[in-house]
Design a protein around this motif. Structure first.
Motif, PDB file in Angstrom:
ATOM      1  N   LEU A   1     -16.689   7.118   1.393  1.00  0.00           N
ATOM      2  CA  LEU A   1     -15.728   7.960   0.690  1.00  0.00           C
ATOM      3  C   LEU A   1     -14.350   7.747   1.307  1.00  0.00           C
ATOM      4  CD1 LEU A   1     -16.225  11.637  -0.406  1.00  0.00           C
ATOM      5  CD2 LEU A   1     -14.126  10.949   0.759  1.00  0.00           C
ATOM      6  N   VAL A   2     -13.345   7.522   0.459  1.00  0.00           N
ATOM      7  CA  VAL A   2     -12.002   7.312   0.980  1.00  0.00           C
ATOM      8  C   VAL A   2     -11.044   8.442   0.629  1.00  0.00           C
ATOM      9  CG1 VAL A   2     -12.187   4.807   1.098  1.00  0.00           C
ATOM     10  CG2 VAL A   2     -11.354   5.869  -0.983  1.00  0.00           C
ATOM     11  N   ALA A   3     -11.294   9.128  -0.487  1.00  0.00           N
ATOM     12  CA  ALA A   3     -10.391  10.203  -0.880  1.00  0.00           C
ATOM     13  C   ALA A   3     -11.138  11.181  -1.785  1.00  0.00           C
ATOM     14  CB  ALA A   3      -9.161   9.659  -1.596  1.00  0.00           C
TER      15      ALA A   3
ATOM     16  N   ASN B   1      -9.778   8.710   7.565  1.00  0.00           N
ATOM     17  CA  ASN B   1      -8.740   8.379   8.544  1.00  0.00           C
ATOM     18  C   ASN B   1      -8.128   7.009   8.269  1.00  0.00           C
ATOM     19  OD1 ASN B   1      -9.079  10.783   9.923  1.00  0.00           O
ATOM     20  ND2 ASN B   1     -10.573   9.934  11.338  1.00  0.00           N
ATOM     21  N   SER B   2      -8.922   6.098   7.786  1.00  0.00           N
ATOM     22  CA  SER B   2      -8.468   4.721   7.591  1.00  0.00           C
ATOM     23  C   SER B   2      -7.425   4.582   6.484  1.00  0.00           C
ATOM     24  CB  SER B   2      -9.651   3.808   7.292  1.00  0.00           C
ATOM     25  OG  SER B   2     -10.333   4.253   6.127  1.00  0.00           O
ATOM     26  N   VAL B   3      -7.329   5.577   5.595  1.00  0.00           N
ATOM     27  CA  VAL B   3      -6.389   5.450   4.465  1.00  0.00           C
ATOM     28  C   VAL B   3      -5.357   6.571   4.435  1.00  0.00           C
ATOM     29  CG1 VAL B   3      -8.220   4.336   3.147  1.00  0.00           C
ATOM     30  CG2 VAL B   3      -7.741   6.775   2.763  1.00  0.00           C
ATOM     31  N   ARG B   4      -5.511   7.549   5.298  1.00  0.00           N
ATOM     32  CA  ARG B   4      -4.593   8.693   5.274  1.00  0.00           C
ATOM     33  C   ARG B   4      -3.162   8.224   5.499  1.00  0.00           C
ATOM     34  NH1 ARG B   4      -7.057  11.620   8.695  1.00  0.00           N
ATOM     35  NH2 ARG B   4      -8.267  12.794   7.165  1.00  0.00           N
TER      36      ARG B   4
ATOM     37  N   SER C   1       0.832   0.181   0.937  1.00  0.00           N
ATOM     38  CA  SER C   1       0.720  -0.476   2.252  1.00  0.00           C
ATOM     39  C   SER C   1      -0.672  -1.051   2.460  1.00  0.00           C
ATOM     40  CB  SER C   1       1.056   0.516   3.375  1.00  0.00           C
ATOM     41  OG  SER C   1       2.365   1.046   3.207  1.00  0.00           O
ATOM     42  N   LEU C   2      -1.133  -1.758   1.464  1.00  0.00           N
ATOM     43  CA  LEU C   2      -2.506  -2.269   1.501  1.00  0.00           C
ATOM     44  C   LEU C   2      -2.701  -3.295   2.599  1.00  0.00           C
ATOM     45  CD1 LEU C   2      -3.117  -2.389  -2.322  1.00  0.00           C
ATOM     46  CD2 LEU C   2      -4.583  -1.208  -0.680  1.00  0.00           C
ATOM     47  N   LYS C   3      -3.913  -3.287   3.137  1.00  0.00           N
ATOM     48  CA  LYS C   3      -4.306  -4.200   4.205  1.00  0.00           C
ATOM     49  C   LYS C   3      -5.493  -5.024   3.743  1.00  0.00           C
ATOM     50  CE  LYS C   3      -3.153  -0.589   7.588  1.00  0.00           C
ATOM     51  NZ  LYS C   3      -3.684   0.227   8.714  1.00  0.00           N
ATOM     52  N   PRO C   4      -5.688  -6.202   4.316  1.00  0.00           N
ATOM     53  CA  PRO C   4      -6.857  -7.007   3.919  1.00  0.00           C
ATOM     54  C   PRO C   4      -8.169  -6.237   4.056  1.00  0.00           C
ATOM     55  CG  PRO C   4      -5.326  -8.355   5.159  1.00  0.00           C
ATOM     56  CD  PRO C   4      -4.798  -6.951   5.223  1.00  0.00           C
TER      57      PRO C   4
END
Length: 113
Positions: free
Chosen positions: A46-48, A60-63, A83-86
């Motif tokens: 779950l991300v959001a 925490n990884s996407v906040r 601000s996307l990351k690989p």
């Protein structure tokens, strides 16, 4: 109920994309909703999440980078990703927070470095 996620694609690191989720056969405004993602070889996470009243929460990884929102008039839930990351590369799925609907196909977001 069928969930349909859309809006993914290929984006460069540091870029942005917005994915959307609609449902047929149900009114999403009556449910606490969430976005999940599954990277290759990883478990779905779950991300959001967003409550019926609009209270949001994030992994925490996407906040600070991702924003979940909902438009009840359009029966749609969104996930704005900045601000996307690989490491954000994954198939993104929506569902209720309790995962009560059948999973749709999701939408693939690929972030290139």
């Amino acid at each position: 109920v069928q969930l349909q996620a859309s809006g993914g694609g290929l984006v460069q690191a540091g870029g942005s994309v917005r994915v959307s989720c609609t449902a047929s056969g149900s009114t999403l405004s009556r449910a606490a909703m969430a976005w999940f993602r599954q990277a290759p070889g990883e478990q779905r996470e779950l991300v959001a999440r967003i409550s019926i009243t609009g209270v949001t929460g994030y992994a925490n990884s996407v906040r600070g980078r991702f924003t979940i929102s909902r438009d009840n008039a359009k029966n749609t839930v969104y996930l704005q990703m900045n601000s996307l990351k690989p490491e954000d590369t994954a198939v993104y799925y929506c569902n209720t927070q309790s995962r009560s609907f059948s999973w749709g196909q999701g939408t693939l977001v690929t972030v290139s470095s």
